[in-house]
Design a protein around this motif. Structure first.
Motif, mmCIF file in Angstrom:
data_model
loop_
_atom_site.group_PDB
_atom_site.id
_atom_site.type_symbol
_atom_site.label_atom_id
_atom_site.label_comp_id
_atom_site.label_asym_id
_atom_site.label_seq_id
_atom_site.Cartn_x
_atom_site.Cartn_y
_atom_site.Cartn_z
ATOM 1 N N SER A 90 0.830 -1.149 -0.041
ATOM 2 C CA SER A 90 0.114 0.085 0.111
ATOM 3 C C SER A 90 0.850 1.399 0.018
ATOM 4 O O SER A 90 0.225 2.520 -0.120
ATOM 5 N N GLN A 92 2.746 3.847 -1.758
ATOM 6 C CA GLN A 92 2.964 4.349 -3.105
ATOM 7 C C GLN A 92 3.459 5.610 -3.277
ATOM 8 O O GLN A 92 3.461 6.689 -2.415
ATOM 9 N N GLY A 93 4.053 6.176 -4.243
ATOM 10 C CA GLY A 93 4.667 7.500 -4.412
ATOM 11 C C GLY A 93 5.900 7.454 -3.773
ATOM 12 O O GLY A 93 6.343 8.817 -3.248
ATOM 13 N N ALA A 140 -0.730 6.921 -11.699
ATOM 14 C CA ALA A 140 0.129 6.230 -12.741
ATOM 15 C C ALA A 140 -0.498 5.811 -13.961
ATOM 16 O O ALA A 140 -1.561 5.574 -14.189
ATOM 17 N N THR A 160 9.607 3.903 -13.239
ATOM 18 C CA THR A 160 9.063 3.509 -11.758
ATOM 19 C C THR A 160 9.276 1.995 -11.880
ATOM 20 O O THR A 160 9.771 1.284 -12.695
ATOM 21 N N SER A 162 8.404 -1.236 -8.423
ATOM 22 C CA SER A 162 7.570 -1.843 -7.497
ATOM 23 C C SER A 162 8.404 -3.095 -6.905
ATOM 24 O O SER A 162 9.051 -3.817 -7.548
ATOM 25 N N ASN A 167 4.741 -2.294 -3.370
ATOM 26 C CA ASN A 167 5.225 -0.698 -2.846
ATOM 27 C C ASN A 167 5.726 -0.077 -3.995
ATOM 28 O O ASN A 167 6.641 -0.612 -4.738
ATOM 29 N N GLY A 168 5.108 1.184 -4.436
ATOM 30 C CA GLY A 168 5.718 1.774 -5.628
ATOM 31 C C GLY A 168 6.519 2.859 -5.507
ATOM 32 O O GLY A 168 6.498 3.676 -4.650
ATOM 33 N N TRP A 169 7.495 2.837 -6.411
ATOM 34 C CA TRP A 169 8.702 3.776 -6.175
ATOM 35 C C TRP A 169 8.754 4.586 -7.448
ATOM 36 O O TRP A 169 8.443 3.950 -8.631
#
Length: 181
Positions: A90, A92-93, A140, A160, A162, A167-169
């Motif tokens: 969960s 993100q960003g 996204a 980007t 994950s 979990n988003g990078w």
């Protein structure tokens, strides 16, 4: 507290803080908790990505903390067992600022990390223009244009990736930071 001696050698004590002089107290972001479902899988991913392992400590079967720091960063991440109730994936960003987006992407890909192609945003995703325009953040995939920002403007090129839980990078290219940063 600042101690000073006058010309006669008498001790003078002064209390000086930046806050008293009108400067805000530093609030430095130190740690972000990442929710993961499999601690060992996440640990292997962040090691492969080149993050430095700082701590892996288990106190019991119910509590384990794994702490990593991205290369060149003062802030870190932590994940484990019993340290957050957030749903795995969960976060993100999570932005990692890099001086060369293509080099950073190539390094991660070379380490076996799946990274998107470099892109820029039609409206300037998280780009604060020199015209004083507002900062814009899109979800996204919205208005992505392949390749780096044409003028290679700071804050304008992205890639980007994950972790295994999602979990988003975001990699963001910044060669010269905005004033005060």
């Amino acid at each position: 507290m600042l101690q000073l001696r006058d010309c006669r050698g008498a001790l003078t004590v002064r209390y000086v803080t930046e806050a008293m002089e009108g400067h805000p107290v530093d609030l430095k972001l130190e740690l972000i908790m990442l929710p993961v479902s499999d601690v060992d899988r996440a640990k292997a991913f962040y090691e492969a990505a080149g993050f430095r392992l700082d701590v892996d400590k288990a106190v019991s079967e119910e509590w384990r903390a794994v702490h990593f720091t991205p290369p060149g960063s003062e802030g870190s991440i932590m994940f484990g067992t019993g340290i957050t109730s957030a749903a795995p994936g969960s976060a993100q960003g999570l932005y990692l600022v890099v001086s060369d987006i293509e080099e950073a992407r190539a390094e991660l890909v070379g380490r076996g990390i799946e990274v998107s192609e470099v892109f820029h945003d039609a409206g300037g995703l998280m780009y604060h223009g020199h015209d004083g325009g507002d900062i814009v953040h899109r979800a996204a995939g919205q208005a992505r244009i392949a390749g780096p920002q044409p003028a290679r403007a700071d804050y304008g090129s992205f890639a980007t990736f994950s972790d295994p839980d999602g979990n988003g990078w975001v990699l963001q290219e910044v060669k010269k930071r905005a004033p005060g940063r």
